[in-house]
Design a protein around this motif. Sequence first.
Motif, short mmCIF file in Angstrom:
data_model
loop_
_atom_site.label_atom_id
_atom_site.label_comp_id
_atom_site.label_asym_id
_atom_site.label_seq_id
_atom_site.Cartn_x
_atom_site.Cartn_y
_atom_site.Cartn_z
N ALA A 1 -3.59 8.06 -6.27
CA ALA A 1 -4.03 7.19 -5.54
C ALA A 1 -3.96 5.99 -6.61
N ASP A 2 -4.25 6.57 -7.85
CA ASP A 2 -5.49 5.53 -8.69
C ASP A 2 -4.10 4.55 -9.73
N ARG A 3 -2.86 5.35 -9.25
CA ARG A 3 -1.03 4.64 -9.98
C ARG A 3 -1.19 3.39 -8.97
N VAL A 4 -1.99 3.16 -8.08
CA VAL A 4 -1.33 2.03 -7.61
C VAL A 4 -2.74 0.78 -6.43
N GLY A 5 -1.99 0.06 -6.97
CA GLY A 5 -3.77 -0.91 -6.13
C GLY A 5 -4.23 -0.26 -4.75
N ARG A 6 -3.33 -0.03 -3.90
CA ARG A 6 -4.04 0.24 -2.70
C ARG A 6 -2.99 1.00 -2.14
N ALA A 7 -4.02 2.01 -1.77
CA ALA A 7 -3.75 3.60 -1.17
C ALA A 7 -4.42 3.98 0.08
N LEU A 8 -3.70 5.22 0.99
CA LEU A 8 -3.95 5.73 1.43
C LEU A 8 -3.65 7.25 1.48
N CYS B 1 0.98 -1.18 -0.03
CA CYS B 1 0.27 0.32 0.49
C CYS B 1 0.59 1.38 0.02
N VAL B 2 0.47 1.99 -0.49
CA VAL B 2 1.09 3.36 0.02
C VAL B 2 0.59 4.95 -0.36
N LEU B 3 0.62 5.56 0.81
CA LEU B 3 0.54 6.86 1.74
C LEU B 3 0.80 7.50 0.67
N THR B 4 -0.43 8.53 -0.46
CA THR B 4 0.10 9.36 -1.05
C THR B 4 -1.41 10.44 -1.17
N SER B 5 -1.05 11.48 -1.83
CA SER B 5 -1.91 12.04 -2.27
C SER B 5 -3.29 11.64 -3.14
N GLY B 6 -4.40 12.44 -3.12
CA GLY B 6 -5.65 11.68 -4.14
C GLY B 6 -4.57 11.86 -5.21
N PRO B 7 -3.77 12.41 -6.50
CA PRO B 7 -4.12 12.64 -7.72
C PRO B 7 -2.82 10.82 -7.96
#
Length: 348
Positions: free
Chosen positions: A64-71, A56-62
């Motif tokens: 988030a759709d580039r990884v399978g799971r995001a916070l 999972c990757v903690l990131t900003s909204g723009p």
Amino acid sequence: MKIKLSALAEKLGLDHTGDDMEISGVNTLEKAGPEDLSFLVNPKYAQLLDTTRAGCVLTSGPYADRVGRALVSSNVYMDLAKVVNIFAKPQGCLQGVSELAYVHPEARVDDTATVYPFAFIGARAVVGARSVVFPGCYVGEDSAIGADCLLYPNAVVMGSVTIGDKVILQPGAVLGGDGFGFAQTPFGHMKIPQIGTVIVEESVEIGSNTAIDRAALDTTRIGRGTKIDNLVQIGHNVQVGEHCLIIGQVGIGGSTKVGNNVVLAGQVGVADNAEIGDGAMIAAQSGLAGKIEPGSRLAGTPVMPAGTFLKAAGSCMPRLPELFRRVKALEKELNAVKAAANGGNDDE
């Protein structure tokens, strides 16, 4: 330690994308494994999202759709700090007061505090609830340590120093050593006793091998929430405001007043009796004296507006050798013109 992604999102108050999973650690985009949480703070590293193995990757909204799971966070750096705090293992392995520590009979150590072997707690000193005093620490007579403090190995709190709650002293920090005060006499330098104190307010962190001198007569004070890096020298009677950042190898001369939310970058030198206004930011290796206005952005020695310094450093300084050669050539031409005007006699 393991925690469900959904539970972590709830704890942080964040949304998450993708299916649920167990998170077991935190690591960089390059080194994270399938059970790790990673993060993207700086967009210049966004290309690593395509190759990371992080679960999972903690990131900003723009992003988030580039990884399978995001916070998904609006302040990634702040939420990263919260995540790391969840997974961080506290230093130390003991509880209570070791029989190998020296605690003066007149000292008061809270029942929930921890004092490691070979620490020294002086007469009438107070150590507050849940505070931890690691090996080699010295807490002098009449000093007071607040609640939830951490005094890492070999930190020194000299006599009559007061430390608020949630203060961290990194290894080798020294609070309350004598200020640098000497009177010049025909017989040499006579020491002026430093009989003041140091007060450190709550939630301050003081780095390794940093020294904060006691005042000559009154108080050296470090304001609430200020963070001080390693190898910093703060002289006697200095007043540092709240929520300042003071970076490594800064030196602050005696009786200087530093406002709130001030940033002093690495190796800044501040002369005695200076006054730095709220919100000022001083660039690395700058030297300053006198009064600095609130909100200033300064650099250089002596300090000047940061933009002016950057223009001078970027445009003028690299050209100094060339300019020197041109001046020498112009001097030679000028001397030739003068010699011709004097009929070949250039003695005038």
